[in-house]
Scaffold this active site. Structure first.
Site, PDB file in Angstrom:
ATOM      1  CD  GLU A  41       3.257  -0.927  21.321  1.00 47.51           C
ATOM      2  OE1 GLU A  41       2.185  -0.439  20.898  1.00 47.51           O
ATOM      3  OE2 GLU A  41       3.875  -1.833  20.719  1.00 47.51           O
ATOM      4  CG  ASN A  42      -0.024   0.290  23.898  1.00 43.50           C
ATOM      5  OD1 ASN A  42      -0.650  -0.382  23.082  1.00 43.50           O
ATOM      6  ND2 ASN A  42       0.739  -0.258  24.837  1.00 43.50           N
ATOM      7  N   GLY A  89       4.705  -1.911  15.987  1.00 45.85           N
ATOM      8  CA  GLY A  89       5.525  -2.773  16.827  1.00 45.85           C
ATOM      9  C   GLY A  89       4.978  -4.184  16.940  1.00 45.85           C
ATOM     10  CG  ASP A  90       0.760  -4.405  17.303  1.00 44.26           C
ATOM     11  OD1 ASP A  90       1.040  -3.885  16.188  1.00 44.26           O
ATOM     12  OD2 ASP A  90      -0.262  -4.106  17.947  1.00 44.26           O
ATOM     13  CG  HIS A 146      -7.619  -2.634  -6.410  1.00 43.60           C
ATOM     14  ND1 HIS A 146      -7.423  -2.725  -5.051  1.00 43.60           N
ATOM     15  CD2 HIS A 146      -6.758  -1.682  -6.846  1.00 43.60           C
ATOM     16  CE1 HIS A 146      -6.483  -1.868  -4.678  1.00 43.60           C
ATOM     17  NE2 HIS A 146      -6.071  -1.213  -5.746  1.00 43.60           N
ATOM     18  CG  ASN A 191     -12.352  -7.335  -0.383  1.00 44.30           C
ATOM     19  OD1 ASN A 191     -11.614  -6.894   0.493  1.00 44.30           O
ATOM     20  ND2 ASN A 191     -13.665  -7.291  -0.310  1.00 44.30           N
ATOM     21  CG  ASP A 196      -9.112   0.968  -3.670  1.00 45.97           C
ATOM     22  OD1 ASP A 196      -7.943   0.886  -3.239  1.00 45.97           O
ATOM     23  OD2 ASP A 196     -10.119   0.740  -2.967  1.00 45.97           O
ATOM     24  CG  HIS A 234      -7.253 -13.138 -18.410  1.00 45.04           C
ATOM     25  ND1 HIS A 234      -7.458 -14.437 -18.813  1.00 45.04           N
ATOM     26  CD2 HIS A 234      -6.120 -12.724 -19.010  1.00 45.04           C
ATOM     27  CE1 HIS A 234      -6.486 -14.792 -19.632  1.00 45.04           C
ATOM     28  NE2 HIS A 234      -5.661 -13.779 -19.768  1.00 45.04           N
ATOM     29  CG  ASP A 275      -3.287 -15.569 -17.182  1.00 45.12           C
ATOM     30  OD1 ASP A 275      -3.335 -15.895 -18.387  1.00 45.12           O
ATOM     31  OD2 ASP A 275      -3.533 -16.367 -16.256  1.00 45.12           O
TER      32      ASP A 275
HETATM   33  O1  AHR Z   1      -8.479  -4.366  -3.349  1.00 47.20           O
HETATM   34  C1  AHR Z   1      -7.737  -4.259  -2.161  1.00 47.20           C
HETATM   35  C2  AHR Z   1      -8.390  -3.390  -1.121  1.00 47.20           C
HETATM   36  O2  AHR Z   1      -9.631  -3.971  -0.772  1.00 47.20           O
HETATM   37  C3  AHR Z   1      -8.746  -2.010  -1.555  1.00 47.20           C
HETATM   38  O3  AHR Z   1      -7.655  -1.130  -1.512  1.00 47.20           O
HETATM   39  C4  AHR Z   1      -9.801  -1.634  -0.541  1.00 47.20           C
HETATM   40  O4  AHR Z   1     -10.736  -0.725  -1.074  1.00 47.20           O
HETATM   41  C5  AHR Z   1     -10.469  -2.958  -0.217  1.00 47.20           C
HETATM   42  O5  AHR Z   1     -10.479  -3.137   1.155  1.00 47.20           O
HETATM   43  O1  AHR Z   2       1.636   2.782  19.150  1.00 49.39           O
HETATM   44  C1  AHR Z   2       0.825   2.520  18.037  1.00 49.39           C
HETATM   45  C2  AHR Z   2       0.717   1.054  17.755  1.00 49.39           C
HETATM   46  O2  AHR Z   2      -0.010   0.420  18.775  1.00 49.39           O
HETATM   47  C3  AHR Z   2       1.979   0.268  17.730  1.00 49.39           C
HETATM   48  O3  AHR Z   2       2.754   0.432  16.554  1.00 49.39           O
HETATM   49  C4  AHR Z   2       1.461  -1.127  17.809  1.00 49.39           C
HETATM   50  O4  AHR Z   2       2.407  -2.016  18.353  1.00 49.39           O
HETATM   51  C5  AHR Z   2       0.229  -0.986  18.691  1.00 49.39           C
HETATM   52  O5  AHR Z   2      -0.872  -1.583  18.079  1.00 49.39           O
END
Ligand code: AHR
Ligand code: AHR
Length: 481
Positions: free
Chosen positions: A204-205, A279-280, A399, A401, A418, A446, A471
């Protein structure tokens, strides 16, 4: 014996045991994991073929035929019900409905164990599993051990591809509130030697490669396709170990005092279990998990060495990532839409946008070339393929986004991944579905004549479940030009 029988003999029993590939106790015959299919939302539990054996992947294959399946639950084999399910939102939201993380595609990480097919858990960015209400997992400064078998070639620099002990609130509650295995190239806190990826401990952190923050050169870059990763901790002491999961022994990369930073000694473990996330609920990381356990007590190196021998004897091996009609490297192809009413359209591009157009032999050469592609070895994985534009050499379908673009290869790992796609048998029974290597819940789709990589879940407009199978199915034929 299975790994958990060995930990029990060593006096440090498993309190959580997770695997989609095999039973981790020699007597275990219960469910390993559950899949859910999109066609009717039915679920199926997958058990080992025999006590202590490999998962019944054939049962999954027949249940998931002609639709898509996700892994909904990874069952705990210890009897403590420490099952892993779709991770909830926490400090960060996931991309699924309600801020949950995504579930993994059930058939994205095929392997064989002693020749029997099985599937691992392929974690794309946004995917995560968790259990915040556990039984018997270490809390506070109590001792625990962990090992996991991972794909040593599937990683990134995002936070954080973890397996292990984390916060019960899914929020960052401070230093020492986690103790999990981390694998990847996230460099914010610590690194090992070389360019990575590294096995580190997420405490953690901080991702720790040794007793201090920053670089610890004794923690080497990992190169094995199948990797055994070990992290263990007890009062005042912890260790990182690792090795090739198909041969040889474990090495110790760190064994010593807790980090000399406030909060990590004593530890404040909370006892939740995470897979694929921080963890977060940080969910930018990727990786593949095959099996792993958490123990009560600090396992001896000798016990872990016997577990490593057991993993080696399971004989993990790679198998084909593609299925359906062969999409042959070196060939020049076109992709014909199969959706009724649209099946005279082909995948083409207009500038960087990938779309569908009606193309026939009477079109100009320029139009024909815009709908023609050269199949090359996958830029990001040689078991899959990439598609180079016939009119713009050096540019490939990728790809971004989750839209498909034709972009010049910029040489980055991100671009290569990608631009890598793994064709499988077409979901509607025609041709191929062209699945995104790094996001295998997604395939070429598509939608309003524009191309995306779409999941079968309706979360994005272009991921609508209506007409999904049609599709995402394309007949791969000869190129126009
Ligand atoms: O297409 C999903 C993700 O979008 C790709 O992996 C990354 O290049 C972009 O942030
Ligand atoms: O410790 C690395 C990361 O830091 C933990 O997985 C996450 O909870 C925090 O952002």
């Amino acid at each position: 014996a299975g790994p958990c029988d060995l930990y029990a003999s060593g006096g440090t029993p498993c309190v959580a045991a997770h695997s989609t590939t095999r039973a981790l106790f020699s007597a275990y015959t219960g469910s390993l994991y559950q899949v859910k299919r999109a066609s009717d939302s039915a679920t199926l539990n997958i058990a080992p073929l025999s006590a202590g054996g490999v998962a019944n992947a054939a049962a999954q294959d027949s249940f998931c035929a002609s639709t898509t399946c996700l892994i909904t639950t990874i069952f705990d084999q210890t009897g403590r019900s420490n099952h892993l399910t779709q991770a909830p939102p926490g400090g960060f939201n996931g991309p699924a409905t309600g801020g949950f993380d995504n579930l993994a595609a059930a058939d994205a990480a095929p392997v064989t164990l002693n020749g029997h097919k099985a599937y691992g858990v392929f974690v794309s960015p946004g995917t995560g599993y968790r259990n915040d209400k556990t039984n018997g997992i270490a809390t506070g400064d109590a001792a625990q051990g962990m090992y996991a078998v991972l794909d040593g070639t599937h990683f990134n620099g995002g936070c954080c591809f973890d397996y292990g002990n984390a916060e019960t609130s899914a929020r960052d509650t401070g230093n020492g509130h986690m103790e999990a295995i981390y694998f990847g190239t996230e460099r914010t806190w610590g690194t090992g030697s070389g360019s990575g990826p590294w096995i580190m401990a997420d405490l953690e952190n901080g991702l720790f490669s040794g007793g201090t923050t920053g670089i610890n050169t004794a923690d080497p870059t990992q190169t094995a396709r199948f990797l055994t990763a070990v992290v263990k901790g007890e009062p005042g002491m912890w260790a990182i170990r690792g090795g090739n999961a198909v041969s040889g022994a474990l090495s110790t990369f760190y064994s010593g005092a807790r980090p000399n930073v406030a909060g990590y000694n004593p530890m404040h473990k909370e006892g939740a279990i995470i897979l694929g996330i921080g963890g977060d609920n940080s969910n930018g990381a990727q990786g593949t998990f095959y099996e792993g356990v958490m123990t009560s007590g600090y396992p001896t190196d000798a016990t872990e060495n016997s577990v490593q021998a057991n993993v080696v004897a399971a004989k993990y091996a790679t198998t084909s990532l593609v299925s359906g009609p062969a999409v042959i490297v070196g060939s020049a192809v076109s992709f014909r839409v199969t959706t009724p009413g649209f099946n005279t359209r082909f995948i083409a591009h207009t500038g960087t946008q990938v779309n569908t157009q009606v193309v026939t032999s009477s079109n100009t050469t320029a139009v024909k070339q815009s709908a023609s592609w050269t199949v090359v070895t996958g830029l990001g994985n040689s078991g899959c393929v990439s598609f180079e534009s016939r009119d713009t050499a050096g540019s490939y379908i990728r790809h971004s986004n989750f839209e498909l673009l034709v972009n010049a290869n910029d040489g980055t790992k991100q671009f290569a991944e990608d631009a890598t796609f793994c064709p499988k048998a077409g979901l509607n029974g025609q041709g191929n579905s062209i699945r995104a290597w790094g996001y295998p819940t997604r395939s070429f789709r598509h939608f309003d004549d524009v191309l995306y990589v779409a999941s079968n879940d309706g979360v994005e407009t272009f991921s609508a479940t209506a007409s999904y199978n049609d599709d995402v199915s394309f007949v791969v034929g000869a190129a126009f030009a």
